[in-house]
Motif scaffolding. Structure first.
Motif, PDB file in Angstrom:
ATOM      1  N   TRP A   1       0.863  -1.184   0.000  1.00 44.04           N
ATOM      2  CA  TRP A   1       0.000   0.000   0.000  1.00 44.04           C
ATOM      3  C   TRP A   1       0.901   1.235   0.000  1.00 44.04           C
ATOM      4  O   TRP A   1       1.417   1.628   1.035  1.00 44.04           O
TER       5      TRP A   1
ATOM      6  N   LEU B   1       1.217   4.182   2.815  1.00 46.76           N
ATOM      7  CA  LEU B   1       0.390   3.893   3.994  1.00 46.76           C
ATOM      8  C   LEU B   1       1.126   4.249   5.284  1.00 46.76           C
ATOM      9  O   LEU B   1       2.232   3.803   5.521  1.00 46.76           O
TER      10      LEU B   1
ATOM     11  N   ILE C   1      -7.776   3.000   5.958  1.00 44.75           N
ATOM     12  CA  ILE C   1      -6.320   3.045   5.832  1.00 44.75           C
ATOM     13  C   ILE C   1      -5.955   4.405   5.243  1.00 44.75           C
ATOM     14  O   ILE C   1      -6.613   4.889   4.310  1.00 44.75           O
TER      15      ILE C   1
ATOM     16  N   SER D   1      -2.850   7.498   4.222  1.00 39.16           N
ATOM     17  CA  SER D   1      -1.454   7.788   3.877  1.00 39.16           C
ATOM     18  C   SER D   1      -0.908   8.955   4.682  1.00 39.16           C
ATOM     19  O   SER D   1       0.214   9.388   4.444  1.00 39.16           O
TER      20      SER D   1
END
Length: 372
Positions: A259, A262, A286, A288
Motif C-alpha cells: 500500500w 500507507l 487506511i 497515507s
C-alpha cells in the motif's frame, strides 16, 4: 449593442464539436447549450421544459444569442444531447471548473458513485448508468465525472478521475470498492494523501485491523500510541456520538508495503440514540497521513457529506433519479448539465437559500439568473 451576461463558461464550451451534419443545423450548438443550461438552472428537468422555457424567455435570450431560427424544439434538444460526445463534453466541463476553482493543500476531494435509476430501458436492454463523481467538499463543487461502463465497476472509473485531476497535496477519500493497491499507488504518485474505506474485500488486512482495535479497546489502549477525537451532535430528537482513533500502520504484521504511502489506520465508532433506541456502527480506514484523529474526522465527515451535498441535492432539487431520459449519450450529458447548473448555483452566495429555491428565484428574476 447587444448585452452579454457574465456567463463566462460559454467560452469553454464553444469548442465542443457539433455532432450534426450541416444541413440540419438550424440552431447554433452553443445556443442550444446555453438555452438548456439557463432552463436547467430555472427548473427545467426535461427537453419539453427546455423548449417551453426558451419560448417563454426568448426576448431575454435574444440579448446575447442569435436565435435567427427561433427556439429549438424539444426534439432538437433531445437529438443534440443524445449525440454530443460525452468525453468531449466532460473535457470542456473540467476546463471550465479548473478556471473557477483552485484546490489548496489539505483540501478534501471525495470520489463516489451514483446510479441514475430511471436511465434504464428494459425494452432496449439498457441498464441504468452509473457515474463516479469527484467532489471538492470545501468549495462544494463537482470537479469531474466519469461514467462506469456496463461490464465494469467503479474500479475502472476511479483511476481515470485521479489521472485527469490536479490533486497534489489534497486528501482524497474513496469507498471500499476503490480500496485497491493500484489506486493507492496512483494517488501517492499524484502527490495526494488518501483515506480509503477498509472492508471485507481486503480480508486479511481488515481482519487484523479489527483484531488490533478490539484488543486495544479491551486494554484501554495501554502501551499503544494513538490519536483520539470525539464529537457529539444533537438535533431532531437524535444524539450522535462519534469517536475517532488512529494509530501507526507499523503496528500491523500484514505486508503493508504494497500500500504505497500507507502510514496510519483509522477507526470510527458512531453511536446514534433516537428515543430509547441506540445503534452502533464501526468503520475502518487506511490512510497515507500520519496518525491524526482530527484529520480522519475531517476526511470521513467530508465523504459522508457527498451524499447530502451532492447526491441528495441532485435527486431532490434536480429530480435526477426521476429523469426517464435513456437514449444514447443523453443521460450522461444531462447529468453533466445538472452539475454545471449546481456548480453555478453553489457559487452564487448573495441569496441565502437552498438550491431548489435558488432555481425558483432564477426563474422569476432575470437579473438573478444573469448574475448566476
Amino acid at each position: 449593442m447587444k448585452l452579454r451576461p457574465k456567463i463566462t463558461l460559454i467560452d469553454h464550451f464553444e469548442k465542443l464539436s457539433d455532432p450534426r451534419v450541416d444541413r440540419t443545423k438550424d440552431h447554433k450548438l452553443i445556443d442550444i447549450l446555453v438555452i438548456a443550461l439557463c432552463a436547467m438552472i430555472c427548473g427545467a428537468d426535461n427537453f419539453v421544459a427546455m423548449e417551453t422555457y426558451g419560448n417563454s424567455q426568448s426576448q431575454w435570450l435574444k440579448q446575447f444569442l442569435d436565435l435567427k431560427n427561433g427556439i429549438p424544439s424539444h426534439d432538437t434538444f433531445a437529438r443534440v444531447f443524445a449525440r454530443i460526445d460525452p468525453d468531449e463534453f466532460e473535457a470542456c466541463f473540467r476546463d471550465w471548473v479548473s478556471s473557477i476553482t483552485e484546490l489548496m493543500p489539505g483540501d478534501v476531494v471525495n470520489l463516489d458513485g451514483k446510479t441514475l435509476k430511471h436511465s434504464t430501458h428494459n425494452g432496449l436492454g439498457k441498464k441504468a448508468i452509473h457515474l463516479v463523481n469527484a467532489w471538492a467538499s470545501e468549495q462544494r463543487l463537482v470537479l469531474a465525472q466519469q461514467k462506469v461502463h456496463e461490464r465494469t465497476n467503479e474500479i475502472t472509473a476511479i483511476p481515470h478521475l485521479i489521472k485527469v485531476l490536479e490533486l497534489n497535496a489534497c486528501l482524497v477519500t474513496v469507498d471500499a470498492m476503490g480500496t485497491q493497491t493500484d489506486i493507492a499507488e496512483l494517488l501517492h504518485s499524484k502527490g495526494a494523501d488518501y483515506c480509503l474505506t477498509l472492508k471485507g474485500n481486503q480480508r486479511g488486512l481488515f481482519q487484523e485491523v479489527k483484531e488490533v482495535f478490539d484488543n486495544a479497546q479491551k486494554t484501554e489502549w495501554t502501551g499503544i500510541e494513538h490519536s483520539f477525537h470525539r464529537t457529539v451532535e444533537k438535533g431532531h430528537g437524535r444524539i450522535e456520538t462519534r469517536r475517532y482513533w488512529t494509530f501507526s500502520a507499523e503496528l500491523l504484521s500484514q505486508n503493508t508495503d504494497k500500500w504505497a504511502g500507507l502510514q496510519s489506520i483509522g477507526i470510527v465508532e458512531a453511536v446514534r440514540r433516537i428515543g430509547d433506541k441506540t445503534t452502533t456502527a464501526t468503520r475502518y480506514y487506511i490512510n497515507s497521513f500520519a496518525s491524526d484523529a482530527k484529520r480522519l474526522a475531517l476526511a470521513v465527515r467530508s465523504h459522508w457529506g457527498i451524499e447530502n451535498n451532492l447526491h441528495w441535492v441532485l435527486d431532490v432539487a434536480f429530480n435526477e433519479d426521476d429523469c426517464p431520459v435513456h437514449k444514447d449519450n443523453a443521460p450522461e450529458n444531462l447529468a453533466r448539465l445538472r452539475q454545471i447548473s449546481l456548480n453555478l448555483l453553489s457559487m452564487e452566495k448573495t441569496a441565502k437559500i437552498g438550491v431548489a429555491n435558488k432555481r425558483l428565484k432564477a426563474a422569476w428574476d432575470d437579473d438573478y439568473l444573469a448574475k448566476i
